[in-house]
Scaffold this motif. Structure first.
Motif, short mmCIF file in Angstrom:
data_model
loop_
_atom_site.label_atom_id
_atom_site.label_comp_id
_atom_site.label_asym_id
_atom_site.label_seq_id
_atom_site.Cartn_x
_atom_site.Cartn_y
_atom_site.Cartn_z
N GLY A 271 23.50 -45.88 -3.77
CA GLY A 271 24.81 -45.28 -4.14
C GLY A 271 25.80 -46.33 -5.09
O GLY A 271 26.91 -45.95 -5.40
N GLY A 272 25.33 -47.50 -5.40
CA GLY A 272 26.01 -48.17 -6.39
C GLY A 272 27.04 -49.04 -5.75
O GLY A 272 27.90 -49.44 -6.20
N GLU A 273 26.44 -49.93 -4.29
CA GLU A 273 27.37 -50.92 -3.85
C GLU A 273 26.63 -51.98 -4.24
O GLU A 273 25.38 -52.13 -4.20
CB GLU A 273 27.13 -50.70 -2.44
CG GLU A 273 27.90 -49.53 -1.86
CD GLU A 273 29.38 -49.58 -2.32
OE1 GLU A 273 30.18 -50.49 -2.39
OE2 GLU A 273 29.97 -48.36 -2.87
N TYR A 274 27.22 -52.98 -4.86
CA TYR A 274 26.75 -54.40 -5.00
C TYR A 274 26.85 -55.18 -3.89
O TYR A 274 27.91 -55.53 -3.12
CB TYR A 274 27.40 -54.89 -6.12
CG TYR A 274 26.91 -56.67 -6.50
CD1 TYR A 274 25.64 -56.68 -7.18
CD2 TYR A 274 27.73 -57.61 -6.06
CE1 TYR A 274 25.26 -57.86 -7.51
CE2 TYR A 274 27.26 -58.80 -6.72
CZ TYR A 274 26.10 -59.04 -7.06
OH TYR A 274 25.44 -60.26 -7.39
N VAL A 275 25.63 -55.83 -3.34
CA VAL A 275 25.54 -56.82 -2.28
C VAL A 275 25.18 -58.05 -3.01
O VAL A 275 24.19 -58.42 -3.27
CB VAL A 275 24.51 -56.50 -1.40
CG1 VAL A 275 24.34 -57.38 -0.18
CG2 VAL A 275 24.55 -54.92 -0.77
N PRO A 276 26.07 -59.14 -3.00
CA PRO A 276 25.93 -60.39 -3.51
C PRO A 276 24.89 -61.18 -2.72
O PRO A 276 24.82 -61.00 -1.51
CB PRO A 276 27.21 -61.14 -3.57
CG PRO A 276 27.97 -60.38 -2.40
CD PRO A 276 27.56 -59.02 -2.32
N PRO A 277 24.40 -62.23 -3.25
CA PRO A 277 23.46 -63.29 -2.58
C PRO A 277 24.47 -64.00 -1.49
O PRO A 277 25.56 -64.04 -1.71
CB PRO A 277 22.65 -63.90 -3.60
CG PRO A 277 23.75 -64.01 -4.64
CD PRO A 277 24.69 -62.51 -4.71
N ASP B 52 24.02 -46.77 -13.19
CA ASP B 52 24.16 -45.43 -13.06
C ASP B 52 23.77 -44.67 -11.90
O ASP B 52 22.63 -44.50 -11.65
CB ASP B 52 23.43 -44.72 -14.27
CG ASP B 52 23.67 -43.27 -14.28
OD1 ASP B 52 24.45 -42.56 -13.43
OD2 ASP B 52 23.37 -42.34 -15.17
N PRO B 53 24.66 -44.67 -10.70
CA PRO B 53 24.39 -44.12 -9.65
C PRO B 53 24.00 -42.80 -9.49
O PRO B 53 23.27 -42.41 -8.67
CB PRO B 53 25.67 -44.31 -8.73
CG PRO B 53 26.72 -44.47 -9.84
CD PRO B 53 26.21 -44.82 -11.22
N GLU B 54 24.43 -41.93 -10.50
CA GLU B 54 24.13 -40.49 -10.57
C GLU B 54 22.25 -40.33 -10.58
O GLU B 54 21.51 -39.58 -10.11
CB GLU B 54 24.51 -39.95 -11.49
CG GLU B 54 26.15 -39.37 -11.49
CD GLU B 54 26.68 -38.47 -12.41
OE1 GLU B 54 25.83 -37.86 -13.18
OE2 GLU B 54 27.70 -38.74 -12.51
N ARG B 55 21.64 -41.08 -11.51
CA ARG B 55 20.35 -41.10 -11.75
C ARG B 55 19.55 -42.36 -10.88
O ARG B 55 18.46 -42.49 -11.22
CB ARG B 55 19.96 -41.01 -13.30
CG ARG B 55 20.57 -39.66 -13.62
CD ARG B 55 20.20 -39.66 -15.35
NE ARG B 55 19.00 -39.85 -15.91
CZ ARG B 55 18.82 -39.85 -16.85
NH1 ARG B 55 19.93 -39.59 -17.86
NH2 ARG B 55 17.57 -40.08 -17.47
N ALA B 56 20.52 -43.26 -10.30
CA ALA B 56 19.85 -44.59 -9.67
C ALA B 56 18.86 -45.26 -10.75
O ALA B 56 17.90 -45.50 -10.58
CB ALA B 56 19.08 -44.06 -8.57
N GLU B 57 19.61 -45.56 -11.79
CA GLU B 57 19.07 -46.06 -12.77
C GLU B 57 19.71 -47.39 -13.39
O GLU B 57 20.99 -46.98 -13.56
CB GLU B 57 18.42 -45.13 -14.03
CG GLU B 57 17.32 -44.33 -13.78
CD GLU B 57 17.15 -43.25 -14.75
OE1 GLU B 57 15.90 -42.81 -14.74
OE2 GLU B 57 17.94 -42.94 -15.54
#
Lengths: 548, 548
Positions: free
Chosen positions: A285-291, A180-185
């Motif tokens: 911010g909710g970006e996924y960075v893969p390994p 949940d990017p709004e609450r960074a949780e």
């Protein structure tokens, strides 16, 4: 084997006024006589197996330390209730910690103490999986935040991966972690009954926290299983936190003292840094960075390490069982060859020695196979650290195949030892029922054995197809090339005695292996209408051929 | 197998706002679908197996009765301590007695109730061994004195035969009963450690009396094992009587609630009529009157009855295990054939169905073998009562061989079922660990299986030698004559399909059996320098060949 004067029985007979009967056995004399007959230097063999006199002495010193403790006393072991055994497991864990501190013992000493006490439970999962997980998967910050606190037992952790519905197939796990990017949780949730975490040791009662494997959703995209650290219980009263349901999954075959548990989440919110982000990351911010690709490969390493370890560990368990059984069968006498003669030592019946003596040999074979497997693992690790991942597929197949073979042979071998002890093998006081119940879980955990065999079969068939198409094979599967060539030659053995030649025996094994792999490949090709597929219905229909 | 709409999962998904995941399984739908696919009339098969609709209805009525009781409730079964399970065993035993009285149930109903509750312990040994022993071995006076009191539980009995040092070899028992003609009493004594009675169920806590097997000495002559009835505990406070030491032997693989016990005598005097004298007798003056030859043979009958019973009983246990495993593997789904597809039912993997489906077939084969064995026993009994003991040797071999084969196949089959259930098979809640632990004792009790195989081997080799010397064979071993003749002929099968012919298959089994028996006989002759001996060193050295 000779007959012995039985002084104690004579004394008993002299004291008896009503009937004169010889005792049917004299265990002390029988065992001493068997030991005198050893055709090799027992002390030298011990030194060889333990890796030198120094290690034998160290083990003796540790045994002395244990004997002075309450919690090292095994005499009540088989008489404890489940609850008592659970408590004893924790007492052992904290007792060993104190011994380590008091005597300044090494990590190797600590492990040896734990092996000698041999009471599963306590902080096993915390020490062997929870703490290492931060080191393997945590960022430096996360390691700083957690490792020392965990080592000091300020937090105690479980490792919650397996679910009610998924064990072997990790990609099928259903627990979700939605960002949940709004609450960074992250919101942790158990959407189905089958998503309930099931089996984690230490979870049922002990753990305050856990490492959680959950399926990561970021911006609606399913990123597959990732690893999180989650607080489960209050640090004040140890009660489950809101939205968390957990407890003990109940009694098992053995492993009584271990609080294997279950765990469900109802939309539980945890901060962003609950995700262990050494490899994959989620930005605030909710970006996924893969390994990276290499990092993804590295996650297999732990699994392979555990499997190589299980292969090596098997020898120790089979050796314990066969030692008990051989000693008992040397001491147990049953049925006189003719009236008036002393009864025969059970070990002298071919039906017994034919079971037990090969199991002694097997425990040695397992010992050296396990050492070789671990050496292969360390070799892979060294090369991996220089960026060389070439050995991955082979080590994967080797560790899977050895884990399956060694755990099957050991579980079945322990049970054969138990049955060789007749009725007394059914008593827990023989040590054998618990050894079997404790060990046999290894046949299904860390990769169910038949599934692992299928993975090895897939690896070997691919290698054979490569060899058939003229590509050179490297590593452990290279023998398939030789065997493939040999299959076109007649066997050169012309005298019965030559079958005892080790080279001839190795050739026979190569031929048999190539034959097995080739016929599985042929069947796959036939069923698949010319194509060899490694999954789907055709693969399933050829399982038995592949496992053979 | 088709995929099914999973309404409950959809509902759960709809309620979930954070992630949409399909449930990995719908057990109810999966099982219903499998059941619809049955290619035979299930109700008809049930009627056939149970022996008619009437028996099925009766079983249902008994189940209803059980459901109304406290002690018939199994929900706490796996959570009880050893002590609770012991008490529960007695509650069940007395509960069933009350039901029988209240509803006027038959002996068959009583047995069926006990099977349905399936809690070993209670008064099992009292009902199945103590009471029948008076009827089998007591004089009419002794029956009058004991049977009603025992049936009414005024006395409760154990059956004390096995000792710490002797199980299979009954002639080696060391407990002595020495007749003292002056006081017309027997002196019971345990002269050695190994003479301690060990294992008798009900002895550890429950029994007030026991049937005792002791070696009879009259006028200094050893007359071998005979049967006595002995009071062990005070009828006032249940404490051991003077000179008697006894207690519980401690925890076992399973069988937790059963108070298997130990027992020692220190010159305990019992009156002359403590010896059950239907067959052998000791006169007041101290003359020993041996049983007639026929009576001596009759004592084998009980043993053969028990072994035939174990053969029949095996089917029920394997059927329970394979039912659990097949249902679980139909419901368990693991690994999707390709992403997005529903995961495969585990039963559809050949490695699983290849294990379980043959075990279903095996449980049917055991069912009919057990029925045939019991019919052979009753046939023997009818002929015995007319003085015809001809069938004894054959029934002895048949019951021994079937007991060994059926209990091995069943124990290993139950464990294969357990392992087929992966991790969940390790949970006692699956029912399978207890089923294995409970059942596997049958491999070693009532004659250790390998010892029994040797007895069968001896019988078959003798039969083959007779056939080779031209004597006609009767009974079950007659096939050896046919096989012996067939071995001189070439196999007549010329088409692949003909291997499916039942006659051809039977011939192949005959040939294989003759081959095995003949090569064991050859080996014995070779090792024995031309002679075939059935005991001693040569026999021991050929054990493995004989067992094969």
């Amino acid at each position: 084997m000779a007959m012995f004067v039985d002084a104690r029985t004579r004394a008993l007979q002299a004291a008896s006024t009503d009937a004169v009967l010889p005792s049917s056995s004299d265990p002390v004399a029988d065992l001493a006589a068997e030991r005198r007959r050893a055709g090799f230097d027992v002390a030298e063999l011990m030194r060889f197996l333990h890796g030198g006199q120094e290690r034998i002495d160290r083990k003796a010193r540790l045994a002395e330390m244990l004997q002075k403790t309450d919690w090292g006393n095994k005499s009540r072991r088989y008489f404890m209730t489940t609850e008592e055994q659970y408590v004893a497991g924790l007492q052992v864990a904290f007792g060993i910690r104190e011994l380590v501190k008091e005597h300044g013992l090494s990590e190797a000493d600590r492990r040896l103490l734990a092996l000698m006490v041999a009471l599963p439970g306590g902080l096993d999962v915390h020490d062997l999986m929870f703490v290492p997980c931060f080191i393997d998967h945590g960022t430096e910050e996360q390691q700083e935040k957690w490792v020392e606190r965990a080592r000091n037992c300020e937090v105690i952790g479980a490792y919650a991966q397996t679910e009610l519905g998924h064990g072997t197939f990790v990609r099928g796990l259903e627990t979700t972690a939605t960002y949940d990017p709004e609450r960074a949780e992250f919101i942790l949730h158990s959407p189905t009954l089958t998503s309930t975490k099931w089996w984690p040791g230490g979870l049922g009662k002990t753990a305050s926290h856990c490492i959680l494997t959950a399926r990561l959703f970021v911006k609606g995209v399913d990123r597959g299983p990732h690893v999180f650290v989650v607080q489960l219980r209050s640090m004040e009263d140890h009660k489950p936190l809101p939205g968390i349901m957990l407890g003990d999954i109940g009694p098992k075959f053995a492993y009584r003292g271990v609080d294997n548990g279950f765990l469900r989440f109802d939309h539980v919110r945890v901060p962003r840094d609950a995700m262990l982000m050494r490899f994959a990351k989620v930005t605030p911010g909710g970006e996924y960075v893969p390994p990276t690709a290499d990092n993804a490969k590295s996650t297999y390493a732990t699994m392979m390490y555990v499997r190589c370890g299980l292969a090596g560990d098997s020898a120790r368990h089979l050796a314990m069982a066969v030692t008990i059984a051989v000693r008992y069968c040397a001491v147990r006498r049953q049925t006189a060859p003719s009236p008036g003669l002393k009864e025969t030592q059970v070990l002298d019946y071919q039906s017994v020695s034919g079971t037990l003596l090969p199991l002694i040999a097997t425990s040695f074979a397992l010992h050296f196979s396990g050492k070789a497997a671990m050496a292969s693992y360390h070799d892979f690790e060294r090369r991996r650290d220089t960026g060389d991942f070439d050995g991955l597929a082979e080590l994967h197949a080797l560790s899977a195949g050895l884990k399956a073979l060694c755990t099957w042979v050991t579980a079945d071998g322990i049970e054969a030892c138990r049955r060789s002890c007749g009725g007394h093998g059914y008593s827990r006081l023989s040590g054998l029922p618990d050894l079997y119940g404790f060990y046999v879980k290894n046949v299904t955990l860390e990769g169910e054995n038949k599934v692992l065999c299928l993975q090895v079969g897939r690896h070997l068939i691919k290698a054979l197809l490569a060899a058939q198409s003229g590509r050179p094979l490297r590593g452990a599967a290279a023998y398939l090339s030789d065997g493939f060539f040999e299959m076109s030659q007649l066997c050169a053995v012309d005298q019965r005695a030559r079958w005892l030649d080790h080279g001839v025996q190795a050739e026979a094994f190569r031929r048999a292996a190539v034959q097995a792999v080739a016929s599985a490949a042929d069947l796959l090709r036939e069923e698949g209408g010319g194509e060899v597929a490694f999954e789907g219905a055709v693969w399933n229909a050829c399982n038995e051929a592949v496992i053979k």
